[in-house]
Design a protein around this motif. Sequence first.
Motif, short mmCIF file in Angstrom:
data_model
loop_
_atom_site.label_atom_id
_atom_site.label_comp_id
_atom_site.label_asym_id
_atom_site.label_seq_id
_atom_site.Cartn_x
_atom_site.Cartn_y
_atom_site.Cartn_z
N MET A 159 0.84 -1.17 0.00
CA MET A 159 0.00 0.00 0.00
C MET A 159 0.89 1.24 0.00
N PHE A 160 0.45 2.27 -0.74
CA PHE A 160 1.21 3.52 -0.83
C PHE A 160 0.31 4.69 -0.46
N CYS A 161 0.84 5.59 0.37
CA CYS A 161 0.09 6.80 0.71
C CYS A 161 1.05 7.83 1.29
N SER A 162 0.55 9.04 1.49
CA SER A 162 1.36 10.06 2.14
C SER A 162 1.41 9.78 3.64
N VAL A 163 2.33 10.42 4.32
CA VAL A 163 2.42 10.26 5.78
C VAL A 163 1.11 10.71 6.42
N THR A 164 0.57 11.84 5.96
CA THR A 164 -0.68 12.35 6.52
C THR A 164 -1.80 11.33 6.35
N ALA A 165 -1.92 10.74 5.16
CA ALA A 165 -2.99 9.77 4.91
C ALA A 165 -2.83 8.51 5.77
N SER A 166 -1.58 8.19 6.13
CA SER A 166 -1.36 6.97 6.92
C SER A 166 -2.03 7.05 8.28
N TYR A 167 -2.15 8.25 8.85
CA TYR A 167 -2.87 8.34 10.13
C TYR A 167 -4.16 9.17 10.02
N GLY A 168 -4.30 10.00 8.99
CA GLY A 168 -5.50 10.82 8.86
C GLY A 168 -6.64 10.13 8.13
N VAL A 169 -6.32 9.16 7.26
CA VAL A 169 -7.34 8.46 6.48
C VAL A 169 -7.35 6.97 6.79
N LEU A 170 -6.17 6.36 6.84
CA LEU A 170 -6.08 4.90 6.99
C LEU A 170 -6.39 4.38 8.39
N ASN A 171 -6.31 5.23 9.37
CA ASN A 171 -6.48 4.78 10.75
C ASN A 171 -7.73 3.94 10.92
N ASN A 172 -8.89 4.47 10.55
CA ASN A 172 -10.16 3.74 10.71
C ASN A 172 -10.27 2.58 9.74
N VAL A 173 -9.80 2.79 8.51
CA VAL A 173 -9.90 1.74 7.49
C VAL A 173 -9.09 0.51 7.90
N LEU A 174 -7.86 0.73 8.34
CA LEU A 174 -7.00 -0.41 8.69
C LEU A 174 -7.46 -1.11 9.96
N GLU A 175 -8.09 -0.38 10.85
CA GLU A 175 -8.60 -1.01 12.06
C GLU A 175 -9.67 -2.05 11.71
N ILE A 176 -10.58 -1.70 10.81
CA ILE A 176 -11.62 -2.63 10.37
C ILE A 176 -11.01 -3.77 9.55
N PHE A 177 -10.07 -3.43 8.66
CA PHE A 177 -9.41 -4.43 7.82
C PHE A 177 -8.71 -5.48 8.69
N ARG A 178 -8.00 -5.03 9.71
CA ARG A 178 -7.26 -5.94 10.60
C ARG A 178 -8.20 -6.90 11.31
N GLN A 179 -9.38 -6.40 11.72
CA GLN A 179 -10.35 -7.26 12.40
C GLN A 179 -10.89 -8.33 11.46
N ARG A 180 -11.11 -7.96 10.20
CA ARG A 180 -11.68 -8.90 9.23
C ARG A 180 -10.65 -9.85 8.63
N TYR A 181 -9.42 -9.37 8.44
CA TYR A 181 -8.39 -10.16 7.77
C TYR A 181 -7.09 -10.13 8.58
N PRO A 182 -7.08 -10.75 9.74
CA PRO A 182 -5.91 -10.66 10.62
C PRO A 182 -4.66 -11.34 10.07
N ALA A 183 -4.81 -12.27 9.13
CA ALA A 183 -3.65 -13.02 8.64
C ALA A 183 -2.94 -12.34 7.46
N ILE A 184 -3.53 -11.28 6.91
CA ILE A 184 -2.91 -10.61 5.76
C ILE A 184 -1.81 -9.67 6.24
N GLU A 185 -0.65 -9.82 5.64
CA GLU A 185 0.49 -8.95 5.98
C GLU A 185 0.44 -7.70 5.11
#
Length: 197
Positions: free
Chosen positions: A1-27
């Motif tokens: 995945m590629f993004c700006s530093v700002t997007a890594s915590y300003g946009v991805l924070n909520n998205v990755l939290e849900i993703f991690r819960q649904r797909y815990p084995a994906i690196e």
Amino acid sequence: MFCSVTASYGVLNNVLEIFRQRYPAIELKLHTGDQADAIERIAEGGEDIGITAKPRQMSSRVSYQELTRSSLRLLVPNIPCAVNEQISAAGENITPELLAGLPFILPERGVARNLVEQWFRQLQIKPSVYAQVSGHEAIVSTVGLGLGIGVVPELVLTTSFLRERVRVMPVEPALPTMAIGAVSYTHLRAHETGRNL
């Protein structure tokens, strides 16, 4: 995945939290850099997904899903400096004539640069460009040093640890809003395109 530093915590924070819960084995591998590079990196196959502002035109090789929107904001330094002296002399009235005489710090390229240039055309001004930088975060810090004025997405400003060094100036007409979303490579099967891929 590629993004700006700002997007890594300003946009991805909520998205990755849900993703991690649904797909815990994906690196996940997260690469950060100038968001203006995201679509090219995806289209070339260097990344699977990216977070970026939506350009006016996009390659048919990528798909886009909007995640949020962010208004552009005009920043001025929040310290005593020559730029603030010019603004104060104008009575804080930001006119096209004043803007044309102030040093601008702009992104080198990308959607924000295109939107700002469109805004300049609407105002019928040719700005005095002091510096062009890679990445919106650098605009906040350069403006905060008193070297000029700049335009950044509000998302960048709200997540910047340097936000106290700048202030937002209201302008008319208002600066545009940019859509920010996820881009990914569009996988086409050979029979759908009528040729081998």
